[in-house]
Write a protein that holds these residues in place. Sequence first.
Motif, PDB file in Angstrom:
ATOM      1  N   GLU A  15      22.747  -3.785 -20.904  1.00 43.12           N
ATOM      2  CA  GLU A  15      22.864  -4.131 -22.473  1.00 43.12           C
ATOM      3  C   GLU A  15      24.346  -3.818 -22.643  1.00 43.12           C
ATOM      4  N   PRO A  16      24.757  -2.358 -22.546  1.00 41.67           N
ATOM      5  CA  PRO A  16      26.087  -2.244 -22.967  1.00 41.67           C
ATOM      6  C   PRO A  16      27.002  -3.068 -22.026  1.00 41.67           C
ATOM      7  N   ALA A  17      26.770  -3.248 -20.908  1.00 36.68           N
ATOM      8  CA  ALA A  17      27.616  -3.904 -19.965  1.00 36.68           C
ATOM      9  C   ALA A  17      27.858  -5.350 -20.487  1.00 36.68           C
ATOM     10  N   LEU A  18      26.810  -6.062 -20.938  1.00 34.71           N
ATOM     11  CA  LEU A  18      26.769  -7.312 -21.343  1.00 34.71           C
ATOM     12  C   LEU A  18      28.021  -7.595 -22.615  1.00 34.71           C
ATOM     13  N   LEU A  19      27.745  -6.350 -23.565  1.00 34.39           N
ATOM     14  CA  LEU A  19      28.662  -6.423 -24.598  1.00 34.39           C
ATOM     15  C   LEU A  19      30.100  -5.958 -24.198  1.00 34.39           C
ATOM     16  N   GLY A  20      30.301  -5.783 -22.965  1.00 39.33           N
ATOM     17  CA  GLY A  20      31.706  -5.379 -22.654  1.00 39.33           C
ATOM     18  C   GLY A  20      32.060  -4.122 -22.604  1.00 39.33           C
ATOM     19  N   LEU A  21      31.149  -3.006 -22.678  1.00 42.31           N
ATOM     20  CA  LEU A  21      31.543  -1.882 -22.831  1.00 42.31           C
ATOM     21  C   LEU A  21      31.625  -0.853 -21.244  1.00 42.31           C
ATOM     22  N   PRO A  22      32.451  -0.233 -21.117  1.00 42.66           N
ATOM     23  CA  PRO A  22      32.433   0.632 -19.875  1.00 42.66           C
ATOM     24  C   PRO A  22      30.998   1.763 -20.113  1.00 42.66           C
ATOM     25  N   VAL A  23      30.485   1.689 -18.887  1.00 45.07           N
ATOM     26  CA  VAL A  23      29.174   2.572 -18.891  1.00 45.07           C
ATOM     27  C   VAL A  23      29.224   3.733 -18.113  1.00 45.07           C
ATOM     28  N   LEU A  24      28.660   4.722 -18.753  1.00 42.13           N
ATOM     29  CA  LEU A  24      28.413   6.206 -17.938  1.00 42.13           C
ATOM     30  C   LEU A  24      26.974   6.304 -18.015  1.00 42.13           C
ATOM     31  N   PHE A  25      26.486   7.109 -16.881  1.00 40.02           N
ATOM     32  CA  PHE A  25      25.164   7.513 -16.893  1.00 40.02           C
ATOM     33  C   PHE A  25      25.048   8.700 -15.888  1.00 40.02           C
ATOM     34  N   GLY A  26      23.972   9.451 -15.870  1.00 36.09           N
ATOM     35  CA  GLY A  26      23.871  10.460 -15.038  1.00 36.09           C
ATOM     36  C   GLY A  26      23.377  10.326 -13.635  1.00 36.09           C
ATOM     37  N   PRO A  27      22.823  11.340 -12.881  1.00 35.65           N
ATOM     38  CA  PRO A  27      22.285  10.976 -11.600  1.00 35.65           C
ATOM     39  C   PRO A  27      20.926  10.530 -11.616  1.00 35.65           C
ATOM     40  N   HIS A  28      20.169  10.530 -12.597  1.00 29.65           N
ATOM     41  CA  HIS A  28      18.526  10.209 -12.263  1.00 29.65           C
ATOM     42  C   HIS A  28      18.569   8.789 -12.784  1.00 29.65           C
ATOM     43  N   MET A  29      18.835   7.836 -11.902  1.00 29.13           N
ATOM     44  CA  MET A  29      18.840   6.321 -12.202  1.00 29.13           C
ATOM     45  C   MET A  29      17.832   5.698 -11.494  1.00 29.13           C
ATOM     46  N   PHE A  30      16.561   6.159 -11.095  1.00 28.98           N
ATOM     47  CA  PHE A  30      15.737   5.693  -9.971  1.00 28.98           C
ATOM     48  C   PHE A  30      15.113   4.394 -10.608  1.00 28.98           C
ATOM     49  N   ASN A  31      15.154   4.288 -11.973  1.00 27.57           N
ATOM     50  CA  ASN A  31      14.230   3.092 -12.509  1.00 27.57           C
ATOM     51  C   ASN A  31      15.445   1.962 -12.728  1.00 27.57           C
ATOM     52  N   PHE A  32      16.529   2.352 -12.491  1.00 29.64           N
ATOM     53  CA  PHE A  32      17.803   1.276 -12.616  1.00 29.64           C
ATOM     54  C   PHE A  32      18.689   1.419 -11.453  1.00 29.64           C
ATOM     55  N   THR A  33      17.937   1.409 -10.499  1.00 24.71           N
ATOM     56  CA  THR A  33      18.803   1.826  -9.137  1.00 24.71           C
ATOM     57  C   THR A  33      19.799   0.641  -8.869  1.00 24.71           C
ATOM     58  N   GLU A  34      19.248  -0.468  -8.893  1.00 27.13           N
ATOM     59  CA  GLU A  34      20.116  -1.771  -8.520  1.00 27.13           C
ATOM     60  C   GLU A  34      21.177  -1.943  -9.541  1.00 27.13           C
ATOM     61  N   ALA A  35      20.926  -1.955 -10.767  1.00 36.97           N
ATOM     62  CA  ALA A  35      21.637  -2.318 -11.761  1.00 36.97           C
ATOM     63  C   ALA A  35      22.823  -1.207 -11.891  1.00 36.97           C
ATOM     64  N   GLY A  36      22.445  -0.058 -11.713  1.00 37.11           N
ATOM     65  CA  GLY A  36      23.446   1.046 -11.607  1.00 37.11           C
ATOM     66  C   GLY A  36      24.497   0.815 -10.533  1.00 37.11           C
ATOM     67  N   GLU A  37      23.830   0.644  -9.347  1.00 41.05           N
ATOM     68  CA  GLU A  37      24.463   0.519  -8.177  1.00 41.05           C
ATOM     69  C   GLU A  37      25.798  -0.523  -8.266  1.00 41.05           C
ATOM     70  N   ARG A  38      25.147  -1.970  -8.963  1.00 40.89           N
ATOM     71  CA  ARG A  38      25.975  -2.977  -8.906  1.00 40.89           C
ATOM     72  C   ARG A  38      27.265  -2.686 -10.080  1.00 40.89           C
ATOM     73  N   LEU A  39      27.128  -1.867 -11.031  1.00 45.48           N
ATOM     74  CA  LEU A  39      28.152  -1.727 -11.958  1.00 45.48           C
ATOM     75  C   LEU A  39      29.006  -0.678 -11.485  1.00 45.48           C
ATOM     76  N   LEU A  40      28.482   0.128 -10.743  1.00 45.57           N
ATOM     77  CA  LEU A  40      29.509   1.083  -9.939  1.00 45.57           C
ATOM     78  C   LEU A  40      30.301   0.277  -8.972  1.00 45.57           C
ATOM     79  N   ALA A  41      29.555  -0.374  -8.044  1.00 44.51           N
ATOM     80  CA  ALA A  41      30.409  -1.324  -7.345  1.00 44.51           C
ATOM     81  C   ALA A  41      31.701  -1.979  -7.670  1.00 44.51           C
ATOM     82  N   ALA A  42      31.273  -2.436  -9.155  1.00 43.71           N
ATOM     83  CA  ALA A  42      32.209  -3.284  -9.632  1.00 43.71           C
ATOM     84  C   ALA A  42      33.444  -2.297 -10.436  1.00 43.71           C
ATOM     85  N   ASN A  43      33.321  -1.306 -10.289  1.00 39.81           N
ATOM     86  CA  ASN A  43      34.046  -0.245 -11.115  1.00 39.81           C
ATOM     87  C   ASN A  43      33.931  -0.632 -12.809  1.00 39.81           C
TER      88      ASN A  43
END
Length: 444
Positions: free
Chosen positions: A358-386
């Motif tokens: 949701e924040p990514a679609l609105l053009g915001l840089p996103v920060l999150f913690g180490p526990h992302m097991f419910n959104f693993t794929e989405a988090g990894e894709r955003l991390l890979a894209a910097n």
Amino acid sequence: MELLRLRSSTSTPLPPTDAAGRWLRRFYTGLLYLMLPLALLRLYWRGYRDPGHRQRWRERLGFIPSLPTGSLWLHAVSVGETRAALPLIRALQTRYPDLPLLVTTTTLTGSRQVREALGEQVHHVYAPYDLPGAVARFLRNSQPRLAVIMETELWPNLLRQCAMAGVPTVIANARLSERSARGYARIHRLTALMLRDITLIAAQAEADAERFRALGAPRVRVTGNLKYDLPLPKTLLEQGRVLRRDVLGENRLVWIAASTHAGEDEPVLDAFAILRRRWPDLLLMLVPRHPERFDGVAAQCRQRGFPTVRRSEQRPCAPGSAVFLGDSMGELLRFYAAADLAFVGGSLVATGGHNVLEPALLGLPVLFGPHMFNFTEAGERLLAANAAWQIANAAELAVAVERLLTDPERRQAAGQRGRAVVECHRGALATLLACIEEQLPCRR
């Protein structure tokens, strides 16, 4: 009853079961019946804070108002699942305008999200507890044509009763983390029995699909993640600009910490205290995930000496305000649209994270913690894209926010990359609709 009996008589034979799985299901059901008085007492106790918890409690036992028969039934647990389901709900309304749509939720906040977003366009009741009698009563009273269950709501008795009644079940936008898969594997007999009752599991990603198959699910298809197909209201960006101008203040940087859980507000406020030394005018929008925490979080902010304005107060932030507390429901997207960067909660504690798209679609840089097991794929894709940064504690959070606040060009470029990640992975909705079309019984 006629429609229900018709489908039962023409449904395919139920898959064979094993004795150990059936015994585990009976044991599980017995435990639920023993816990039922506690569940009802909990609703009554929570009603002291919000009377809504006490209202319509009979629906949780399957006693629901009269509904049109032959509906499409969609179940979404709470706010997050309901928001993710909105594109699907609206697409189903367009594709099947002659079929009534029944939406169930488990939580009060989910119920309010349905009413706010959809009003009287759909029928809404609470989902029954996973007791054979309650589910059978619910099915008799609603007689759905098809059940679409969002994400990871796997309830043995609900799925069994649907199979016995001839109601096809589709688990939509299904996800299964490694952690959850290990838990289900510990009761593999019951899990395999339950998964065989599901007509189709429409998984978010191949990794989710493989975990379901490993647990014994016979019918799994990868359809993609519906959260990438989130449509933004046409006026959302303008709403964000108005909020920034009239409430938050145009001439200050705004950082949002969204969907925080107990144990996360402290490190967020610790990081904020560090950042305020350099940016005295920095505003933190703090949005707790659950309404029952609003008062406590507000008190915590003030105890730390941060002048705090609550959304419910309906007043603008004075120049000296430090924290804007988002103690309202259904405004998170608007809050994102008014911010410069976002931290998404549920990730500094072992909750599994929340929707970072949701924040990514609105053009915001996103920060999150180490526990992302419910959104693993989405988090990894955003991390890979910097387009996102993963942090472990308050100190790292402060450093990451400082870097982004200091460099507007970096902030803007990261937001653009995040939006591009979301845009290029759209398409799950069309695939899922095709799956639902396949499973929908011929309309009589």
